[in-house]
Design a protein around this motif. Sequence first.
Motif, PDB file in Angstrom:
ATOM      1  N   LEU A 111       0.232  -3.378 -10.404  1.00  0.00           N
ATOM      2  CA  LEU A 111      -0.810  -2.527  -9.849  1.00  0.00           C
ATOM      3  C   LEU A 111      -2.113  -3.319  -9.727  1.00  0.00           C
TER       4      LEU A 111
ATOM      5  N   THR B 206       1.301   5.454  -0.593  1.00  0.00           N
ATOM      6  CA  THR B 206       0.679   6.769  -0.787  1.00  0.00           C
ATOM      7  C   THR B 206       1.545   7.571  -1.751  1.00  0.00           C
ATOM      8  N   GLU B 207       0.862   8.335  -2.601  1.00  0.00           N
ATOM      9  CA  GLU B 207       1.551   9.149  -3.596  1.00  0.00           C
ATOM     10  C   GLU B 207       0.996  10.571  -3.560  1.00  0.00           C
TER      11      GLU B 207
ATOM     12  N   ASN C 236       0.061  11.676  -7.327  1.00  0.00           N
ATOM     13  CA  ASN C 236      -1.184  11.106  -7.832  1.00  0.00           C
ATOM     14  C   ASN C 236      -2.336  11.297  -6.851  1.00  0.00           C
TER      15      ASN C 236
ATOM     16  N   TYR D 197      -0.147  -2.413  -4.803  1.00  0.00           N
ATOM     17  CA  TYR D 197       0.633  -3.253  -5.708  1.00  0.00           C
ATOM     18  C   TYR D 197       0.768  -4.651  -5.124  1.00  0.00           C
TER      19      TYR D 197
ATOM     20  N   TYR E 237       0.876  -1.162   0.000  1.00  0.00           N
ATOM     21  CA  TYR E 237       0.000   0.000   0.000  1.00  0.00           C
ATOM     22  C   TYR E 237       0.916   1.214   0.000  1.00  0.00           C
TER      23      TYR E 237
ATOM     24  N   ARG F 131      -4.956  -1.921  -7.674  1.00  0.00           N
ATOM     25  CA  ARG F 131      -5.990  -0.882  -7.725  1.00  0.00           C
ATOM     26  C   ARG F 131      -5.441   0.408  -7.143  1.00  0.00           C
ATOM     27  N   ARG F 132      -6.125   1.479  -7.472  1.00  0.00           N
ATOM     28  CA  ARG F 132      -5.877   2.783  -6.857  1.00  0.00           C
ATOM     29  C   ARG F 132      -7.167   3.220  -6.189  1.00  0.00           C
TER      30      ARG F 132
ATOM     31  N   GLY G  93      -3.396   9.985  -3.846  1.00  0.00           N
ATOM     32  CA  GLY G  93      -4.181   8.834  -3.451  1.00  0.00           C
ATOM     33  C   GLY G  93      -3.291   7.691  -3.014  1.00  0.00           C
ATOM     34  N   VAL G  94      -3.871   6.507  -3.017  1.00  0.00           N
ATOM     35  CA  VAL G  94      -3.177   5.294  -2.576  1.00  0.00           C
ATOM     36  C   VAL G  94      -3.167   4.303  -3.730  1.00  0.00           C
ATOM     37  N   SER G  95      -2.027   3.664  -3.936  1.00  0.00           N
ATOM     38  CA  SER G  95      -1.915   2.611  -4.942  1.00  0.00           C
ATOM     39  C   SER G  95      -1.586   1.310  -4.231  1.00  0.00           C
TER      40      SER G  95
ATOM     41  N   HIS H 125      -8.397   8.616  -5.128  1.00  0.00           N
ATOM     42  CA  HIS H 125      -7.958   9.551  -6.161  1.00  0.00           C
ATOM     43  C   HIS H 125      -9.108  10.421  -6.638  1.00  0.00           C
TER      44      HIS H 125
END
Length: 183
Positions: free
Chosen positions: A42, A26-27, A30, A36, A24, A44-45, A32-34, A48
């Motif tokens: 990837l 955080t960006e 972008n 992997y 998990y 899901r995101r 939001g949270v991605s 966002h």
Amino acid sequence: NKTFNMNGLRRPNYLCLDRAGNIYLTETGNAGVSLYSSQGKLIRRFGHQAEDHVPQDAVVRSPKGVSLDESSGQVFVVDSEQNRVVAFDTSTGAYIRTIGKYGTGKQTFWVPQDICISCCDSPTPMLFVTEKLNRRVQVLSLRGTFIRFIPSSKGPHDRSAVAAGAGLTMPISPRAISVCPVA
């Protein structure tokens, strides 16, 4: 020693892993949270703004710390700009709830930075949230109920406070946190 090609990453901040090794992340770029897989794919995101169907409460503008409680199926994300913590479902990324708002009192935040969950196997896991400008760590239940402040409730400018029971001087402006169970 794996190298991941995570194309599209923009200013990654904090991360945590689940028991399966999923990441998990955080960006800020972008917003939001991605999520992997352990192989770097990837999944899901979420959180966002780009997603049309997302309610405004679920949009994380300035994601910082992230922590998850697998027993309750929740991932908690600090939204520094909006002075809150947002809970999402770990299996779907769906918005669950918002904890806190701007302020200096109980259940309020002033530029929160990081979050961690106390021993997830304990009967009562707790959220520990660092606050840059309130200069404290706030302890809450997973539902957001106030438990206590560390180091004190004297206010954001009390530099002489000592962490409860530990005999350690709290940093003036805590940024990161990790809580380990005591044997």
